[in-house]
Design a protein around this motif. Sequence first.
Motif, mmCIF file in Angstrom:
data_model
loop_
_atom_site.group_PDB
_atom_site.id
_atom_site.type_symbol
_atom_site.label_atom_id
_atom_site.label_comp_id
_atom_site.label_asym_id
_atom_site.label_seq_id
_atom_site.Cartn_x
_atom_site.Cartn_y
_atom_site.Cartn_z
ATOM 1 N N PRO A 1 8.924 3.874 -4.201
ATOM 2 C CA PRO A 1 9.924 4.586 -3.401
ATOM 3 C C PRO A 1 9.514 4.614 -1.932
ATOM 4 O O PRO A 1 8.330 4.617 -1.605
ATOM 5 C CB PRO A 1 9.918 6.006 -3.979
ATOM 6 N N HIS A 2 10.488 4.652 -1.036
ATOM 7 C CA HIS A 2 10.199 4.694 0.397
ATOM 8 C C HIS A 2 9.350 5.902 0.785
ATOM 9 O O HIS A 2 8.550 5.822 1.719
ATOM 10 C CB HIS A 2 11.500 4.717 1.207
ATOM 11 N N GLU A 3 9.506 7.012 0.075
ATOM 12 C CA GLU A 3 8.793 8.249 0.430
ATOM 13 C C GLU A 3 7.278 8.102 0.354
ATOM 14 O O GLU A 3 6.555 8.789 1.071
ATOM 15 C CB GLU A 3 9.221 9.411 -0.478
ATOM 16 N N ILE A 4 6.779 7.240 -0.526
ATOM 17 C CA ILE A 4 5.328 7.102 -0.674
ATOM 18 C C ILE A 4 4.810 5.759 -0.154
ATOM 19 O O ILE A 4 3.609 5.507 -0.167
ATOM 20 C CB ILE A 4 4.874 7.313 -2.136
ATOM 21 N N LEU A 5 5.699 4.881 0.330
ATOM 22 C CA LEU A 5 5.288 3.580 0.857
ATOM 23 C C LEU A 5 4.555 3.767 2.172
ATOM 24 O O LEU A 5 5.033 4.440 3.081
ATOM 25 C CB LEU A 5 6.516 2.696 1.066
ATOM 26 N N SER A 6 3.355 3.196 2.269
ATOM 27 C CA SER A 6 2.589 3.262 3.508
ATOM 28 C C SER A 6 2.869 2.030 4.363
ATOM 29 O O SER A 6 3.385 2.134 5.471
ATOM 30 C CB SER A 6 1.092 3.371 3.206
ATOM 31 N N VAL B 1 0.856 -1.179 0.000
ATOM 32 C CA VAL B 1 0.000 0.000 0.000
ATOM 33 C C VAL B 1 0.896 1.234 0.000
ATOM 34 O O VAL B 1 1.821 1.343 0.802
ATOM 35 C CB VAL B 1 -0.930 0.005 1.239
ATOM 36 N N TYR B 2 0.607 2.144 -0.921
ATOM 37 C CA TYR B 2 1.407 3.365 -1.044
ATOM 38 C C TYR B 2 0.492 4.530 -1.380
ATOM 39 O O TYR B 2 -0.661 4.355 -1.749
ATOM 40 C CB TYR B 2 2.515 3.193 -2.085
ATOM 41 N N LYS B 3 1.014 5.747 -1.209
ATOM 42 C CA LYS B 3 0.208 6.947 -1.442
ATOM 43 C C LYS B 3 0.982 7.905 -2.348
ATOM 44 O O LYS B 3 1.739 8.746 -1.885
ATOM 45 C CB LYS B 3 -0.125 7.622 -0.111
ATOM 46 N N ASN C 1 -3.115 12.016 -3.414
ATOM 47 C CA ASN C 1 -4.127 12.203 -2.377
ATOM 48 C C ASN C 1 -4.827 10.908 -1.980
ATOM 49 O O ASN C 1 -5.561 10.884 -1.003
ATOM 50 C CB ASN C 1 -5.189 13.200 -2.848
ATOM 51 N N ALA C 2 -4.652 9.837 -2.737
ATOM 52 C CA ALA C 2 -5.345 8.578 -2.461
ATOM 53 C C ALA C 2 -4.346 7.434 -2.347
ATOM 54 O O ALA C 2 -3.277 7.456 -2.951
ATOM 55 C CB ALA C 2 -6.345 8.278 -3.573
#
Length: 78
Positions: A40-45, A4-6, A9-10
């Motif tokens: 990328p780690h920056e958007i990984l939830s 799950v990543y972001k 906005n979603a």
Amino acid sequence: MKVVYKPGNAYEEINCFDFREYEHGIVLHNEEGYNIGYVPHEILSHIEPHEGEKLAFEDGQPPEPYGDDDEDDEDDDE
């Protein structure tokens, strides 16, 4: 497993069989071992196991991640 990543906005999800972590993110693999995506780690939830992929731990809790010691937190206030 489900990654799950972001990216905006979603939240988005990618189902994969396995992944390999690198310095800047994770590469997702299918059952044949082919790359099917990169996050990328920056958007990984988070990463969730599918039903049947969950591990049972002897004491019921997973081990503490390496390097998450709270022992030296007292020195951070100085």
